[in-house]
Motif scaffolding. Sequence first.
Motif, PDB file in Angstrom:
ATOM      1  N   GLU A  26     -25.345   3.419  -9.179  1.00 40.41           N
ATOM      2  CA  GLU A  26     -24.459   3.243 -10.069  1.00 40.41           C
ATOM      3  C   GLU A  26     -24.702   4.303 -11.110  1.00 40.41           C
ATOM      4  O   GLU A  26     -23.539   5.132 -11.504  1.00 40.41           O
ATOM      5  CB  GLU A  26     -24.697   2.128 -10.746  1.00 40.41           C
ATOM      6  CG  GLU A  26     -24.870   0.938 -10.207  1.00 40.41           C
ATOM      7  CD  GLU A  26     -23.216   0.704 -10.008  1.00 40.41           C
ATOM      8  OE1 GLU A  26     -22.497   1.109  -9.890  1.00 40.41           O
ATOM      9  OE2 GLU A  26     -23.502  -0.567  -8.307  1.00 40.41           O
ATOM     10  N   LYS A  29     -22.473   7.575  -9.987  1.00 42.59           N
ATOM     11  CA  LYS A  29     -21.288   7.206 -10.434  1.00 42.59           C
ATOM     12  C   LYS A  29     -20.249   7.284 -11.375  1.00 42.59           C
ATOM     13  O   LYS A  29     -19.495   7.631 -12.146  1.00 42.59           O
ATOM     14  CB  LYS A  29     -20.490   5.668  -9.854  1.00 42.59           C
ATOM     15  CG  LYS A  29     -19.409   5.270  -9.426  1.00 42.59           C
ATOM     16  CD  LYS A  29     -19.697   3.802  -8.884  1.00 42.59           C
ATOM     17  CE  LYS A  29     -20.272   2.793  -9.254  1.00 42.59           C
ATOM     18  NZ  LYS A  29     -19.687   1.575  -9.726  1.00 42.59           N
ATOM     19  N   TYR A  30     -21.403   6.616 -12.306  1.00 42.76           N
ATOM     20  CA  TYR A  30     -21.093   7.233 -14.113  1.00 42.76           C
ATOM     21  C   TYR A  30     -21.044   8.171 -14.190  1.00 42.76           C
ATOM     22  O   TYR A  30     -20.270   8.830 -15.191  1.00 42.76           O
ATOM     23  CB  TYR A  30     -21.803   6.434 -15.152  1.00 42.76           C
ATOM     24  CG  TYR A  30     -22.204   4.723 -14.339  1.00 42.76           C
ATOM     25  CD1 TYR A  30     -21.337   3.501 -14.664  1.00 42.76           C
ATOM     26  CD2 TYR A  30     -23.688   3.905 -14.350  1.00 42.76           C
ATOM     27  CE1 TYR A  30     -21.536   2.371 -14.550  1.00 42.76           C
ATOM     28  CE2 TYR A  30     -23.467   2.759 -14.009  1.00 42.76           C
ATOM     29  CZ  TYR A  30     -22.753   2.019 -14.048  1.00 42.76           C
ATOM     30  OH  TYR A  30     -22.649   0.875 -14.073  1.00 42.76           O
ATOM     31  N   THR A  33     -17.360   9.768 -13.595  1.00 43.01           N
ATOM     32  CA  THR A  33     -16.728   8.901 -14.062  1.00 43.01           C
ATOM     33  C   THR A  33     -16.751   9.695 -15.492  1.00 43.01           C
ATOM     34  O   THR A  33     -15.724   9.620 -15.899  1.00 43.01           O
ATOM     35  CB  THR A  33     -17.098   7.568 -14.763  1.00 43.01           C
ATOM     36  OG1 THR A  33     -17.270   6.843 -13.462  1.00 43.01           O
ATOM     37  CG2 THR A  33     -16.373   7.208 -15.165  1.00 43.01           C
ATOM     38  N   GLU A  47     -12.886  -1.139 -23.196  1.00 40.56           N
ATOM     39  CA  GLU A  47     -13.874  -0.686 -21.744  1.00 40.56           C
ATOM     40  C   GLU A  47     -13.988  -2.586 -21.257  1.00 40.56           C
ATOM     41  O   GLU A  47     -14.846  -2.944 -22.045  1.00 40.56           O
ATOM     42  CB  GLU A  47     -14.583  -0.396 -21.368  1.00 40.56           C
ATOM     43  CG  GLU A  47     -15.521  -0.024 -20.611  1.00 40.56           C
ATOM     44  CD  GLU A  47     -17.286  -0.154 -20.075  1.00 40.56           C
ATOM     45  OE1 GLU A  47     -18.041  -0.780 -21.383  1.00 40.56           O
ATOM     46  OE2 GLU A  47     -18.070  -0.443 -19.100  1.00 40.56           O
ATOM     47  N   LEU A  55     -22.168   1.679 -19.039  1.00 37.58           N
ATOM     48  CA  LEU A  55     -21.138   2.428 -18.533  1.00 37.58           C
ATOM     49  C   LEU A  55     -21.011   2.555 -20.333  1.00 37.58           C
ATOM     50  O   LEU A  55     -20.526   4.014 -20.405  1.00 37.58           O
ATOM     51  CB  LEU A  55     -20.599   2.283 -17.451  1.00 37.58           C
ATOM     52  CG  LEU A  55     -19.281   3.085 -17.867  1.00 37.58           C
ATOM     53  CD1 LEU A  55     -19.114   4.251 -17.675  1.00 37.58           C
ATOM     54  CD2 LEU A  55     -18.349   2.491 -17.008  1.00 37.58           C
ATOM     55  N   VAL A 108     -11.138   1.949 -19.414  1.00 39.84           N
ATOM     56  CA  VAL A 108     -11.610   2.265 -18.900  1.00 39.84           C
ATOM     57  C   VAL A 108     -11.992   1.211 -17.660  1.00 39.84           C
ATOM     58  O   VAL A 108     -12.361  -0.225 -17.940  1.00 39.84           O
ATOM     59  CB  VAL A 108     -13.614   3.283 -18.617  1.00 39.84           C
ATOM     60  CG1 VAL A 108     -14.360   2.854 -17.406  1.00 39.84           C
ATOM     61  CG2 VAL A 108     -13.270   4.100 -19.584  1.00 39.84           C
ATOM     62  N   SER A 110     -13.489  -0.624 -14.586  1.00 42.51           N
ATOM     63  CA  SER A 110     -15.175  -0.138 -13.910  1.00 42.51           C
ATOM     64  C   SER A 110     -15.323  -1.199 -12.585  1.00 42.51           C
ATOM     65  O   SER A 110     -15.326  -1.863 -13.680  1.00 42.51           O
ATOM     66  CB  SER A 110     -15.735   0.637 -13.693  1.00 42.51           C
ATOM     67  OG  SER A 110     -16.667   0.823 -13.553  1.00 42.51           O
ATOM     68  N   GLU A 111     -14.883  -1.122 -11.499  1.00 42.37           N
ATOM     69  CA  GLU A 111     -15.668  -1.983 -10.781  1.00 42.37           C
ATOM     70  C   GLU A 111     -15.394  -4.226 -11.411  1.00 42.37           C
ATOM     71  O   GLU A 111     -15.717  -4.592 -11.431  1.00 42.37           O
ATOM     72  CB  GLU A 111     -17.254  -2.644 -11.058  1.00 42.37           C
ATOM     73  CG  GLU A 111     -17.214  -1.276 -10.818  1.00 42.37           C
ATOM     74  CD  GLU A 111     -17.721  -0.984  -9.217  1.00 42.37           C
ATOM     75  OE1 GLU A 111     -16.651  -1.663  -8.222  1.00 42.37           O
ATOM     76  OE2 GLU A 111     -17.838   0.521  -8.466  1.00 42.37           O
ATOM     77  N   VAL A 141     -12.005   2.617 -11.076  1.00 47.72           N
ATOM     78  CA  VAL A 141     -13.029   2.921 -10.246  1.00 47.72           C
ATOM     79  C   VAL A 141     -13.668   2.234  -9.441  1.00 47.72           C
ATOM     80  O   VAL A 141     -14.344   0.711 -10.158  1.00 47.72           O
ATOM     81  CB  VAL A 141     -14.393   3.435 -11.420  1.00 47.72           C
ATOM     82  CG1 VAL A 141     -15.406   4.533 -10.446  1.00 47.72           C
ATOM     83  CG2 VAL A 141     -14.373   5.047 -12.638  1.00 47.72           C
ATOM     84  N   HIS A 142     -13.094   1.480  -8.215  1.00 47.84           N
ATOM     85  CA  HIS A 142     -13.659   0.758  -7.900  1.00 47.84           C
ATOM     86  C   HIS A 142     -14.387   0.908  -5.976  1.00 47.84           C
ATOM     87  O   HIS A 142     -14.191   2.412  -5.631  1.00 47.84           O
ATOM     88  CB  HIS A 142     -12.422  -0.484  -7.471  1.00 47.84           C
ATOM     89  CG  HIS A 142     -11.774  -1.001  -8.410  1.00 47.84           C
ATOM     90  ND1 HIS A 142     -11.087  -0.091  -9.746  1.00 47.84           N
ATOM     91  CD2 HIS A 142     -12.457  -1.825  -9.531  1.00 47.84           C
ATOM     92  CE1 HIS A 142     -11.015  -0.929 -11.130  1.00 47.84           C
ATOM     93  NE2 HIS A 142     -11.440  -1.752 -10.341  1.00 47.84           N
ATOM     94  N   LEU A 180     -12.678   6.957  -7.358  1.00 43.86           N
ATOM     95  CA  LEU A 180     -12.028   7.142  -8.935  1.00 43.86           C
ATOM     96  C   LEU A 180     -10.901   7.944  -9.252  1.00 43.86           C
ATOM     97  O   LEU A 180     -10.878   9.122  -8.772  1.00 43.86           O
ATOM     98  CB  LEU A 180     -12.948   7.877  -9.612  1.00 43.86           C
ATOM     99  CG  LEU A 180     -13.648   9.044 -10.445  1.00 43.86           C
ATOM    100  CD1 LEU A 180     -13.558   7.535 -11.704  1.00 43.86           C
ATOM    101  CD2 LEU A 180     -14.637   9.856 -10.721  1.00 43.86           C
TER     102      LEU A 180
END
Length: 186
Positions: A26, A29-30, A33, A47, A55, A108, A110-111, A141-142, A180
Amino acid sequence: MTAPDYFEQLYADSADPWQLAERHYEQRKYDLTLAALPRLRYARAFEPGCSIGVLTRQLATRCDELVATDPVESPLARARATVGADHVTFARGRVPDDWPDGPFDLIVLSELLYYLSAAERLEVRAAAVESLAPDGHLVLVHWRHPFEVATCTGDVAHAEMRVGDDLVAVVEHVETDFRLEVLAHA
Ligand SMILES: C[S@@+](CC[C@H](N)C(=O)[O-])C[C@H]1O[C@@H](n2cnc3c(N)ncnc32)[C@H](O)[C@@H]1O
């Protein structure tokens, strides 16, 4: 869509069901991002689905104002306590119904998209295009693989967001496990 009760139960069972605050996967990934954001600073960001705010805390370093939402209260309470910055506003809400007034120069997702129905994803796309400032960036982002409660894969959700010629990709990063992308108005 994934039933709202599902997330309430997940957070009742665990304060951080995806171990967002602990897993190297994670955090990396952050980091990617944040590194993918084309501009150093953003004036006003949104967000949705912020969970416990891991995040959010990192995005807050790049934004003058940040609105972060989640439908479940317990992760929001933790996010408020850990982020604790005056320029970050946390509110309870689920997209697409609870979409705050724009404009935003950063959005954003994200997921999040694969927890929505196909119709909701279309509504989210429309709301994002509508509220994205002319020079704004929409970050997606997924996770790329199917999982039990997902209504689609991350690849499908991203492809849907790119249907049409009104948004163009300015960043594309694809790995085995996640995708991403940063989109902008064409
Ligand atoms: C996997 S977590 C993602 C957390 C965060 N976006 C990240 O990438 O670290 C998904 C979050 O989305 C929230 N969520 C689920 N459906 C939502 C919806 N329709 N609108 C906004 N948030 C939603 C859940 O409560 C959960 O906190």
